[in-house]
Design an enzyme around this catalytic site. Structure first.
Site, PDB file in Angstrom:
ATOM      1  N   ASN A  40       0.833  -1.077   0.083  1.00 29.46           N
ATOM      2  CA  ASN A  40      -0.010   0.160  -0.025  1.00 29.46           C
ATOM      3  C   ASN A  40       0.827   1.331  -0.038  1.00 29.46           C
ATOM      4  O   ASN A  40       0.462   2.462   0.410  1.00 29.46           O
ATOM      5  CB  ASN A  40      -0.816  -0.006   1.384  1.00 29.46           C
ATOM      6  CG  ASN A  40      -1.818  -1.083   1.433  1.00 29.46           C
ATOM      7  OD1 ASN A  40      -2.071  -1.710   2.177  1.00 29.46           O
ATOM      8  ND2 ASN A  40      -2.858  -1.119   0.231  1.00 29.46           N
ATOM      9  N   HIS A  69      -3.304  -5.597  -3.414  1.00 32.52           N
ATOM     10  CA  HIS A  69      -3.050  -4.622  -4.026  1.00 32.52           C
ATOM     11  C   HIS A  69      -1.836  -4.749  -5.115  1.00 32.52           C
ATOM     12  O   HIS A  69      -1.367  -3.764  -5.610  1.00 32.52           O
ATOM     13  CB  HIS A  69      -2.967  -3.256  -3.233  1.00 32.52           C
ATOM     14  CG  HIS A  69      -4.518  -3.239  -2.700  1.00 32.52           C
ATOM     15  ND1 HIS A  69      -5.555  -2.817  -3.386  1.00 32.52           N
ATOM     16  CD2 HIS A  69      -4.870  -3.218  -1.386  1.00 32.52           C
ATOM     17  CE1 HIS A  69      -6.416  -2.607  -2.789  1.00 32.52           C
ATOM     18  NE2 HIS A  69      -5.985  -2.789  -1.438  1.00 32.52           N
ATOM     19  N   HIS A 177      -2.299  -7.628   6.184  1.00 39.03           N
ATOM     20  CA  HIS A 177      -3.616  -6.896   5.628  1.00 39.03           C
ATOM     21  C   HIS A 177      -4.532  -6.274   6.293  1.00 39.03           C
ATOM     22  O   HIS A 177      -4.902  -5.318   5.717  1.00 39.03           O
ATOM     23  CB  HIS A 177      -4.174  -7.953   4.779  1.00 39.03           C
ATOM     24  CG  HIS A 177      -5.377  -7.681   4.119  1.00 39.03           C
ATOM     25  ND1 HIS A 177      -5.345  -6.960   2.910  1.00 39.03           N
ATOM     26  CD2 HIS A 177      -7.099  -8.022   4.315  1.00 39.03           C
ATOM     27  CE1 HIS A 177      -6.737  -6.596   2.471  1.00 39.03           C
ATOM     28  NE2 HIS A 177      -7.544  -7.447   3.298  1.00 39.03           N
TER      29      HIS A 177
END
Length: 266
Positions: A40, A69, A177
């Protein structure tokens, strides 16, 4: 062997916290290997780019792991195949997935495999992580001395089940996460260190790194809301440190938490 693991880096504040604290943590803790989850770490809080990758590596990371991601920033396709220290979840389906799901690091004559794995409960339907890691361990476990797994998953049950399933076959499994550090670190009976979630590295004054007003609006109205990375306020850095014997068994695990309410004390 001492392992330092830092949780999901979120946005510009996350990268700033890495630059500010990772060199100090390495100096004080003296880990032989440092692993950082960077999935992220772009300014908009999704994926990673080459600039940020270089910043995290320059700050002291030896391996950077990813998660769901991984592909949110298209720039990754231009460099992930060129570096062995950036790994994505092992269990993406298909035979032509860019990058690798694990890497091997040589440390003082010992080999450590670092594996990135992703869960499936309440997440994208990737390949079965249990079967995929079974297959990989059958291929490599006799060639390495220690094995660390970053299990990027949503539910506590899936993370705990995976750690119990792998107890004795790997040195450590740490969850990422969910961005909130849990307080359940332990060593399983056969020598595998475990922590359900290591937490995040990013904005302290948001919700999981995002601007809290947007999140509250979504909860109150159930209407589509754009999630934006918090750019103001303090930062948090969450991690853990794990000691592993030469036989690959973990002997100790403890958490790290630095934020404005818990200033760093060496």
């Amino acid at each position: 062997m001492k392992v330092l693991f830092i949780g999901d880096v979120v946005g510009n504040i996350g990268v700033k916290m890495i630059n500010e604290y990772l060199p100090t943590l390495k100096k004080d803790l003296k880990p032989q290997i440092t692993i950082v989850n960077g999935e992220n770490s772009t300014s908009f809080g999704r994926g990673i780019n080459k600039k940020v990758y270089k910043q995290i590596m320059s700050a002291g990371a030896d391996v950077i792991t990813l998660g769901n991601h991984a592909w949110n920033n298209e720039e990754i396709f231009s460099f992930i195949d060129d570096t062995k220290n950036l790994i994505r979840p092992l269990n993406f389906p298909g035979n032509k997935v860019p990058g690798n799901g694990y890497t091997t690091v040589n440390i003082n004559g010992k080999k450590m495999a670092v594996i990135n794995l992703q869960g499936r409960i309440f997440m994208d339907p990737l390949d079965d992580p249990f079967q995929r890691i079974d297959k990989l361990l059958n291929e490599i476990e006799n060639d390495v001395d220690m094995i660390f797994v970053d299990f990027h998953a949503e539910t506590t049950s899936e993370k705990q089940a995976m750690a119990m399933y792998l107890d004795g076959r790997i040195s450590a499994l740490v969850g990422t996460h969910t961005h909130v550090q849990t307080n359940d670190y332990r060593i399983f009976p056969k020598g595998t260190a475990f922590l359900t979630d290591v937490g995040m590295c990013g904005p302290y004054d948001g919700v999981l790194g995002m601007k809290y007003k947007n999140i509250i609006r979504r909860f109150k109205t159930q209407m589509p809301t754009r999630f934006e990375v918090e750019e103001d306020g303090g930062g948090i850095i969450s991690g853990c440190v794990i000691d592993i014997n030469n036989d690959g068994k973990a002997t100790h695990i403890n958490t790290i938490m630095i934020n404005p309410d818990r200033p760093y004390q060496n």
